[in-house]
Design a protein around this motif. Structure first.
Motif, PDB file in Angstrom:
ATOM      1  N   SER A 155       0.885  -1.176   0.000  1.00 30.45           N
ATOM      2  CA  SER A 155       0.000   0.000   0.000  1.00 30.45           C
ATOM      3  C   SER A 155       0.919   1.221   0.000  1.00 30.45           C
ATOM      4  O   SER A 155       1.016   1.952   0.970  1.00 30.45           O
ATOM      5  N   ASN A 156       1.583   1.385  -1.131  1.00 27.82           N
ATOM      6  CA  ASN A 156       2.674   2.361  -1.220  1.00 27.82           C
ATOM      7  C   ASN A 156       2.168   3.744  -1.602  1.00 27.82           C
ATOM      8  O   ASN A 156       1.046   3.916  -2.073  1.00 27.82           O
ATOM      9  N   TYR A 157       3.039   4.697  -1.436  1.00 30.93           N
ATOM     10  CA  TYR A 157       2.715   6.055  -1.851  1.00 30.93           C
ATOM     11  C   TYR A 157       4.007   6.691  -2.360  1.00 30.93           C
ATOM     12  O   TYR A 157       5.092   6.117  -2.221  1.00 30.93           O
ATOM     13  N   THR A 158       3.859   7.843  -2.966  1.00 31.93           N
ATOM     14  CA  THR A 158       5.013   8.522  -3.549  1.00 31.93           C
ATOM     15  C   THR A 158       5.379   9.696  -2.661  1.00 31.93           C
ATOM     16  O   THR A 158       4.494  10.343  -2.104  1.00 31.93           O
ATOM     17  N   ASN A 159       6.660   9.966  -2.545  1.00 36.10           N
ATOM     18  CA  ASN A 159       7.000  11.196  -1.828  1.00 36.10           C
ATOM     19  C   ASN A 159       7.381  12.277  -2.826  1.00 36.10           C
ATOM     20  O   ASN A 159       7.453  12.046  -4.034  1.00 36.10           O
ATOM     21  N   SER A 160       7.604  13.472  -2.303  1.00 36.54           N
ATOM     22  CA  SER A 160       7.787  14.613  -3.208  1.00 36.54           C
ATOM     23  C   SER A 160       9.103  14.532  -3.965  1.00 36.54           C
ATOM     24  O   SER A 160       9.291  15.233  -4.941  1.00 36.54           O
ATOM     25  N   GLY A 161      10.011  13.655  -3.536  1.00 32.45           N
ATOM     26  CA  GLY A 161      11.228  13.444  -4.305  1.00 32.45           C
ATOM     27  C   GLY A 161      11.026  12.495  -5.465  1.00 32.45           C
ATOM     28  O   GLY A 161      11.985  11.994  -6.026  1.00 32.45           O
ATOM     29  N   ASN A 162       9.764  12.223  -5.805  1.00 34.79           N
ATOM     30  CA  ASN A 162       9.422  11.303  -6.886  1.00 34.79           C
ATOM     31  C   ASN A 162       9.948   9.902  -6.607  1.00 34.79           C
ATOM     32  O   ASN A 162      10.397   9.196  -7.487  1.00 34.79           O
ATOM     33  N   ASN A 163       9.918   9.498  -5.338  1.00 28.39           N
ATOM     34  CA  ASN A 163      10.339   8.150  -4.984  1.00 28.39           C
ATOM     35  C   ASN A 163       9.196   7.413  -4.314  1.00 28.39           C
ATOM     36  O   ASN A 163       8.340   8.019  -3.668  1.00 28.39           O
ATOM     37  N   ILE A 164       9.215   6.095  -4.486  1.00 25.51           N
ATOM     38  CA  ILE A 164       8.197   5.256  -3.847  1.00 25.51           C
ATOM     39  C   ILE A 164       8.530   5.114  -2.366  1.00 25.51           C
ATOM     40  O   ILE A 164       9.680   4.848  -2.021  1.00 25.51           O
ATOM     41  N   VAL A 165       7.559   5.283  -1.512  1.00 26.05           N
ATOM     42  CA  VAL A 165       7.728   4.874  -0.122  1.00 26.05           C
ATOM     43  C   VAL A 165       6.774   3.713   0.130  1.00 26.05           C
ATOM     44  O   VAL A 165       5.627   3.722  -0.313  1.00 26.05           O
ATOM     45  N   ILE A 166       7.290   2.710   0.809  1.00 29.48           N
ATOM     46  CA  ILE A 166       6.540   1.470   0.985  1.00 29.48           C
ATOM     47  C   ILE A 166       5.620   1.592   2.184  1.00 29.48           C
ATOM     48  O   ILE A 166       6.048   1.999   3.268  1.00 29.48           O
ATOM     49  N   GLY A 167       4.361   1.277   1.964  1.00 26.49           N
ATOM     50  CA  GLY A 167       3.400   1.306   3.055  1.00 26.49           C
ATOM     51  C   GLY A 167       3.056  -0.099   3.510  1.00 26.49           C
ATOM     52  O   GLY A 167       3.050  -1.031   2.709  1.00 26.49           O
TER      53      GLY A 167
ATOM     54  N   SER B 148       5.571   3.528   8.062  1.00 27.33           N
ATOM     55  CA  SER B 148       5.082   2.678   6.967  1.00 27.33           C
ATOM     56  C   SER B 148       3.570   2.477   7.056  1.00 27.33           C
ATOM     57  O   SER B 148       2.887   2.393   6.031  1.00 27.33           O
TER      58      SER B 148
ATOM     59  N   VAL C 105       2.050   5.671   5.839  1.00 32.58           N
ATOM     60  CA  VAL C 105       2.133   5.741   4.373  1.00 32.58           C
ATOM     61  C   VAL C 105       0.933   5.020   3.751  1.00 32.58           C
ATOM     62  O   VAL C 105       0.315   5.489   2.801  1.00 32.58           O
TER      63      VAL C 105
ATOM     64  N   ASP D 280      -1.860   6.282   1.151  1.00 32.38           N
ATOM     65  CA  ASP D 280      -1.991   5.580  -0.131  1.00 32.38           C
ATOM     66  C   ASP D 280      -3.375   5.776  -0.748  1.00 32.38           C
ATOM     67  O   ASP D 280      -3.533   5.850  -1.959  1.00 32.38           O
TER      68      ASP D 280
ATOM     69  N   GLU E  42       1.181   3.527  -8.858  1.00 32.94           N
ATOM     70  CA  GLU E  42       1.482   4.911  -8.495  1.00 32.94           C
ATOM     71  C   GLU E  42       1.304   5.883  -9.656  1.00 32.94           C
ATOM     72  O   GLU E  42       1.724   7.028  -9.570  1.00 32.94           O
TER      73      GLU E  42
END
Lengths: 972, 516
Positions: free
Chosen positions: A603-615, B54, B57, B61, B308
């Protein structure tokens, strides 16, 4: 613990090799003539005299199957045993078969495939096995027989025994065949002129202008089926060496099987290499050691075998015949559609035709082939066991065996830059991918057997224990993109490319463990009164600690009436046995760890650095109360021998599965992405199985006939409370076409019905409900008269009704063997009846897709037909877009599967060349099929491994090939 | 006998082995000694800051629901409005979006994800709120994470209550042994009271503003904008106005949270280079949904947690689009899409003369007439497409994922021009401040002042925010939907809220919404 295990393994291995070495050097012994003994069958952890068997066990011997040219060993079971349904998954080389014992046992998560046990090794399939190595196959069909395998046995158990060495002189034998295959049937599709006329008619019927000004100018056009079908080849070579002495016996074999498909044979093939080493060593009078070991290498490539979303078969059925395979006449096409630099060309430099009308996933199969070349799947399987058997105190035998299977498999594929159509192109970058996976499974079993005879009382007691570890596995996938090459021949991971162009992923399997205790008592009094009682207790890591263990009891009884004193010896009924049993079996097939709640990534999301952060979030609601699914089965049967030459067996069974383990609906407000698991659902199968045999010799002439017939009735008894059904198969924009509904067989087709075709407007105007409203206001003459099945005065989804079952009610098989002097003849036919097939060959969302010639019988005016609707593109009455009985056909068929004629060269000739037996034969496979089904093939399995039981949906099925072979059996 | 030693050895070993394994089998520990690799037992999770982060996050999502996946809310609610048709390949292309376009939508055709996805966000927020306080991390961060989760939970409840009206209000984690089948729906007022209170209480614990990798997190400014919007829908006008005033500051100036209208309207919808995109997180952005091509999104998990990409892009592109080979062709190089959200002629006409027209609407019809492009007209084609998210070939991903699913344009769910107009609306559409707010929005695009009124604000919202997913909710909030959407079949008293998806009802205490 682990130290203990590895130490034990080490010692066993050392012991085995020492013993093996000793045995090899032992002096050769004289050959003893073997005594004719009564037929015995394997019953799991032992054998039993056939006359004393109380369960429903179908036994197939090597001699029954040794000349069947099957691609996969499980296919030899087709039509051999009543109640064992075998459906070849497709005509694709190397396609496995879907094997079901007494129907679909469960609609839970796991496969309904039976438990495969090869020489005591539990394996997930037998596709790696060499057919000639099979000594016998026993199918444990009823609950009482299968119960010795407890939690894994609910779907039936199939025991495969491989050949072992026989003491005597060295025996070398060769079996081989070679032949050609082609398609036995092509569909009747429209030619280009017919196509253009029908498409024009569709436009005109909807009030538009015709598209093609001169349909006749297209002539016959392209037959896309000719572009894909060809001649396949099939060959097999098997060599085995057996021999041994008093101390040691061995069996060694090598096999090579090679098949290319009848559809684009360079991208549809299967090659298999086998080797087997079996040996047994009598170290002392008390101690026997033995082992089996098999290695199998498979390399294959395939195309979509039953898939409406693309692939050569679906493309050939749907592509318009006005598009050429290769563009040679530029006046026939629009040149601006052929400007892309990545367009695929034939060896002469001419581009492959691109349909301007039919695209999306449908592509010119000749061009598509170019993308697939060089891709392949491969596997290496190592399967084996070692055992030690110790006899002591006269009546006791202790056996310990260690079994394992190690598999490596993977794939390699290259995607060049290509342009097949505006919707099917890859012009960004090429990519090379490989996947490597591996899996190790092992088990250890210890059994103690006590066998004794007290006067007329025969007693055999088995105690056993086992530990099992499954799915010790993992894998990796690696993709290189932007390789500095253009074709698959040059593609390599040796190219040094920037790190950004490399993608790699890896995964670990989740291990499953089981532990078991089991016991069995077999008792008979004077071979008259027979009793078998079994109990097995299994623990599985799939359940919470307090739900680990389940106990599975069974019992069966038999009565050999003809052994009673009152039974008069007669020539009509030679023997009669009544038998019956009841057993409870388990099933734990489901995902691991569903008893507890786990936080999973994704359940990931993107941060403002255009990188994936893992949820991380919980994947589903836990269910600590999960437990075994149970199948109880009652079997009642009688065996007869009649008129000295006939055998007749009748079995009746009722099998009920309760607490089916499956994912169930929960309210969405609970807020988990996946459905949780629960024990919800009941289903029942019942049926009658008849087997009839006849065998007689008159001098030089011999005949044997074996026939079997089975009925099956399947009914879903329970789903979640308040839930009457769930949808099963779906077809494109039509949505669900079959479902699992309470009170119906699993996978019943479900849709609208029509009573005919509106012949004129006044019929439409008269088709009203009680309030005087038009039932079908959008209909035009030539449209279907949909029925208001629920009588609510409107026609909508609620008028759908059950339209028939996808499960055949009847299956049957017949084998006839004749021999006269040195000639032998064999004929084998099988078939099924009482099921429906959904024919989804034409893409609904592609209005320009080609049609079968059935469309020529369309409605064209008042009185023309009452069966087929008019051609329309907008289809306001949903003639084509609704699921209805229009799409269903009967699936009955009888197939002359094998016909074989053999000649054995007289021995006095062959011995001169040092050969003890030479038999030459010719075989025809799938020679004739009698069916009214209009698709390629009425034997239609599920479309992939996860949909094996969603049968009878034809999405452009890879048909089974008609094959003619010549072969030889040679023994030295 | 020479083999005797083997006999004894064999005996010893068979028994030893047998015994050792029996030993193992006896023990439940043998069966428990397996590991669910790659995941954490929920009961043992929330050990530290990393784990808490996490879980947070995963709560964020769900913001992706606005613009990610086929079932994103922007294209869906655009299709329900008077500005757009559903579009798509044919009249069956997406039962839900087609059903909202012509108001035949029912409990079977509405995609369940509009209900389920937000509840997933709520469940994840509940878990964060319950468990983060027990983790080993600073108290300040605990408070902040909890506050962010509370605002997100409130936002998700707001989306649910304005879509479905009658919803269950669940504020704690549900366990397997809870009686989760019998959770009743509550009145909308109860939901509003809860979420308004939650946000108000959470604001002090949030960051004032965010920077660096924290951009996109819920800050005090974001929370106030959300709260103001919730008050506006809850018809608490003074409360709404006061929250918006904090967010907006002096109209046209820079507010206390650093918000300021961007100078060039078109920049709001531009996409920059992959590495450093200057158009993301502009000063006008208050709640921004982030997208990237780095997820390598593929069809297998499209619209799910790992996806994404921005899906509005490919959905709104014309089908089979190609540039004609003529000199000086100034038509955009569009990546062919699926032709959803075709613009109504009504909106096209309404925006005539407005400087925002060309940023908002792509006039494909004109380019075809000029011989510069060709495309395949699809369902409900008008020749006009939504330009704000059009996929162009230079924005195709450079990574292995499918091009269609990896467009990286962010979607701004709340921006300053929106809160300006919402404040003006909350002020009743009159007074100097309302006039100033309206003027600022118009002045940014070079338009002269018009006298402020509710109608002027409605018209300005339609032009300023066209295609950004707000219009349908605006029409319903204003009570204008029955008249404005009559041509599509909108039924007053029914279609103001959506049907609850059919599969959510069996065995529960839920009642279907009236009329469905």
């Amino acid at each position: 613990m682990n130290v203990q295990i590895s130490r034990s393994l080490g010692i066993i291995a050392a012991l085995y090799f020492t013993a093996n070495f000793n045995a090899q050097t032992a002096p050769a012994d004289t050959v003893q003539k073997e005594q004719k003994i009564e037929e015995v069958v394997m019953i799991g952890y032992g054998t039993q005299k056939k006359s004393n068997v109380t369960g429903a066990i179908s036994s197939i011997k090597a001699s029954d199957i040794e000349n069947i040219p099957a691609g996969k060993p499980e296919q030899v079971l087709q039509g051999r045993a009543a109640g064992v349904s075998v459906v070849t998954n497709s005509g694709q080389p190397g396609a496995a078969a879907t094997v079901r014992v007494r129907g679909i046992t469960s609609f839970g998560a796991g496969s309904n495939s039976p438990l495969w046990v090869v020489d005591g090794i539990v394996v997930d399939n037998i596709g790696w096995l060499n057919q000639s190595d099979i000594e016998s196959i026993e199918v444990l069909k009823d609950g009482a027989s299968a119960a010795i395998y407890g939690v894994s046995a609910a779907k039936g158990v199939i025991l495969v025994t491989t050949k072992k060495g026989k003491k005597g002189r060295l025996n070398l034998s060769y079996n081989g065949f070679y032949g050609f295959a082609n398609a036995s049937k092509k569909l009747d599709l429209l030619d280009a002129t017919q196509y253009a006329n029908i498409i024009n008619e569709g436009f005109v019927n909807d009030g538009g202008a015709p598209r093609f000004s001169n349909p006749e100018s297209f002539g016959k056009g392209t037959d896309w089926q000719d572009a894909i079908f060809g001649t396949g080849e099939k060959s097999s070579h098997e060599v085995s060496i057996t021999g041994g002495n008093e101390k040691s016996t061995y069996y060694t074999s090598f096999g090579y099987f090679d098949q290319t498909g009848i559809v684009m044979s360079d991208i549809s093939y299967y090659k298999r290499l086998n080797a087997r080493f079996n040996s047994t060593h009598k170290v002392t009078d008390y101690l026997t050691l033995g082992q089996t070991f098999a290695y199998t290498r498979i390399k294959s490539q395939g195309i979509s075998a039953n898939e409406e979303f693309g692939g050569p078969l679906a493309s050939a059925v749907n592509l318009d015949p006005t598009t050429p395979v290769v563009v040679t006449d530029w006046s026939m096409v629009d040149p601006s559609a052929y400007t892309n630099q990545y367009i695929i060309r034939d060896p002469n430099g001419n581009p492959y035709g691109i349909s301007p009308y039919v695209n999306q996933e449908m592509t010119n199969p000749r061009a598509f082939r170019y993308l697939q070349q060089g891709n392949n799947n491969w596997s290496d399987d190592f399967v084996g066991n070692v055992f030690a058997e110790l006899k002591f105190l006269k009546n006791f035998t202790f056996k310990t065996s260690l079994n394992g299977k190690k598999s490596y498999w993977g794939s390699r594929s290259f995607s060049p830059k290509y342009y097949l159509s505006p919707n099917f192109s890859n012009t960004n970058f090429n990519s090379l991918n490989k996947v490597d996976e591996n899996k190790f499974e092992w088990s250890m079993e210890n059994t103690l057997t006590y066998q004794n005879r007290f006067g007329d009382h025969n007693l055999s007691v088995l105690l056993g224990q086992g530990v099992y570890r499954y799915n010790i596995s993992g894998g990796t996938s690696l993709t290189y993109t932007n390789l500095p090459i253009e074709n698959w021949q040059d593609a390599s991971f040796n190219f040094n490319i920037p790190q950004d162009n490399i993608t790699a992923t890896g995964w670990d399997g989740i291990q499953t463990r089981k532990a078991s205790y089991f016991g069995r008592i077999i008792y008979d009094y004077a071979d008259k009164y027979l009793f078998t009682g079994t109990i097995r207790r299994d623990g599985s890591s799939k359940f919470a600690t307090n739900q680990h263990w389940g106990t599975f009891p069974s019992m069966s009884l038999g009565w050999n009436i003809n052994k009673e004193n009152f039974w008069p010896e007669n020539k009509v009924i030679n023997t009669v046995k009544l038998r019956g049993g009841y057993g409870i079996l388990g099933n734990d097939e489901m995902e691991n760890f569903r008893f507890a709640s786990f936080m999973v990534s994704g359940s990931n999301y993107t941060n403002s650095g255009n990188n994936i952060v893992i949820g991380y979030a919980p994947s589903t609601l836990e269910n600590p109360n999960l437990k075994w699914e149970e199948t109880s089965q009652l079997n009642i049967a009688a065996d007869f021998k009649l008129f000295n030459n006939f055998t007749f067996t009748a079995d009746w069974y009722k099998k009920k599965t309760t607490d089916i383990l499956r994912q169930v609906n929960i309210p969405g407000y609970i807020g988990v992405p996946n459905l949780p698991w629960s024990n919800v659902g009941d289903m029942e199968n019942s049926g009658l199985e008849l087997e009839l045999g006849y065998k007689k010799n008159w001098g030089d002439f011999g005949i044997s006939v074996n026939g079997n017939f089975a009925t099956i009735k399947n009914e879903v008894l329970r789903l979640e409370d308040d839930i009457e059904y769930f949808n099963l198969a779906s077809f494109q924009t039509m949505g669900a076409v079959s479902r699992v509904a309470v009170g119906q067989p699993y996978g019943s087709f479900y849709g609208q019905t029509y009573s005919g075709v509106f012949q004129n407007q006044s019929q439409i105007d008269a088709y009203k409900n009680t309030n005087g409203q038009l039932l079908l206001p959008n209909a035009k003459p030539g449209d279907f008269i949909w029925q208001d099945n629920n009588g609510d005065g409107k026609i909508d989804d609620n008028d759908k009704v059950n339209l028939g079952s996808s499960i055949p009610k009847y299956t049957f098989g017949l084998t006839i063997n004749l021999n006269y002097k040195n000639f032998d003849f064999m004929m084998f036919a099988q078939g099924q009846a009482g099921n429906k097939i959904f024919q989804g060959l034409r893409r609904l969302d592609m209005l320009d897709a080609n049609y079968q010639t059935k469309v020529l019988d369309r409605w064209t005016g008042e009185g023309s037909t009452n069966d087929n609707p008019r051609v329309t593109r907008n289809d306001p009455n949903h003639n084509y877009s609704w699921m209805s009985n229009y799409y269903l056909q009967k699936g009955d068929y009888v197939r002359l599967k094998i016909i074989q004629l053999g000649y054995t060269i007289p021995q006095d000739v062959t011995t001169r060349f040092g050969m003890s037996k030479v038999r030459l034969y010719i075989t025809g496979e799938n020679v004739l099929t009698f069916t009214k089904y209009t698709g390629y093939d009425p034997e239609i399995a599920g479309r992939n491994n996860s949909e094996q039981d969603i049968i009878g949906v034809d999405r452009a099925y890879y048909p089974q090939a008609r094959t003619f072979l010549i072969g030889a059996n040679i023994q030295f | 006998m020479k083999n005797k030693k083997y006999l004894y050895k064999g005996l010893a070993i068979t028994f030893l082995t047998g015994l050792s394994f029996s030993n193992i089998a006896c023990n439940d520990a043998y069966l428990d000694d397996v590991q669910n690799l790659g995941s954490f037992n929920t009961d043992l999770y929330f050990q530290n800051e990393q784990q808490s982060f996490s879980a947070l996050v995963s709560t964020y999502d769900i913001l992706r629901k606005y613009s990610g996946g086929f079932e994103n809310s922007v294209t869906f609610f655009n299709a329900g409005s008077d500005d757009f048709f559903s579009g798509g390949g044919n009249s069956n292309d997406g039962a839900g979006i087609q059903g909202l376009n012509n108001y035949t939508i029912n409990s079977n055709t509405i995609p369940a994800s509009y209900w389920r996805d937000y509840y997933q966000g709520i469940a994840r927020a509940n878990l964060v709120i319950e468990r983060v306080p027990g983790a080993k991390m600073s108290d300040e961060l605990k408070k902040r994470y909890t506050a962010e989760a509370k605002v997100l939970r409130s936002l998700y409840y707001f989306e649910l209550v304005r879509m479905f009206g009658n919803i269950p209000l669940i504020l704690k984690s549900i366990k397997f042994d809870d009686d989760y089948w019998n959770i009743p729906q509550v009145k909308p007022a109860e939901v509003y009271a809860q979420i308004e209170g939650d946000i108000a209480a959470a604001i002090p614990d949030l960051m004032l503003t965010s920077s660096g990798n924290d951009k996109g997190r819920i800050t005090q400014g974001t929370a106030r904008a959300i709260l103001g919007k919730i008050y506006l829908y809850d018809k608490k006008m003074p409360e709404a106005a006061s929250q918006f005033a904090e967010v907006n500051g002096v109209p046209g100036g820079t507010s206390q949270y650093g918000y300021k209208l961007v100078a060039n309207y078109a920049d709001l919808f531009k996409v920059g280079p992959e590495t450093t995109d200057p158009y993301k997180f502009s000063t006008e952005s208050i709640l921004e949904v982030m997208h990237t091509n780095k997820g390598n999104s593929d069809w297998g998990f499209w619209g799910q947690g790992k996806d994404e990409g921005n899906s509005i892009n490919v959905m709104t592109g014309p089908r089979s689009y190609s540039l004609k080979n003529i000199p000086n062709n100034n038509a955009p190089d569009i990546y062919s899409g699926w032709a959803f959200n075709t613009v109504t002629v009504d909106l096209f006409n309404f925006m005539q003369g407005d400087p925002r027209l060309n940023t908002t609407i792509f006039n494909a019809k004109q380019f075809v007439t000029d011989g510069k492009i060709s495309y395949s007209p699809a369902f409900a084609d008008t020749g006009y497409f939504l330009n704000k998210y059009l996929p162009t070939n230079d924005l195709k991903t450079s990574l292995p994922g499918a091009a269609e699913l990896n467009f990286r344009q962010n979607y701004i769910a709340i921006r300053l021009a929106d809160t300006y107009l919402m404040e003006a609306e909350a002020l009743g559409g009159n007074g100097a401040r309302a006039q100033a707010l309206l003027n600022a929005v118009r002045a940014r695009v070079g338009l002269a002042s018009v006298p402020v009124s509710i109608q002027a604000i409605k018209d300005e919202r339609r032009r300023e925010l066209a295609g950004e997913g707000h219009r349908w909710f605006d029409l319903v909030r204003w009570g204008d939907a029955p008249s404005k959407l009559a041509f599509k079949g909108f039924m007053s008293g029914k279609n103001e809220i959506l049907p609850i998806p059919f599969n959510e009802l069996p065995n529960t205490a839920l009642h279907q919404n009236p009329g469905y």
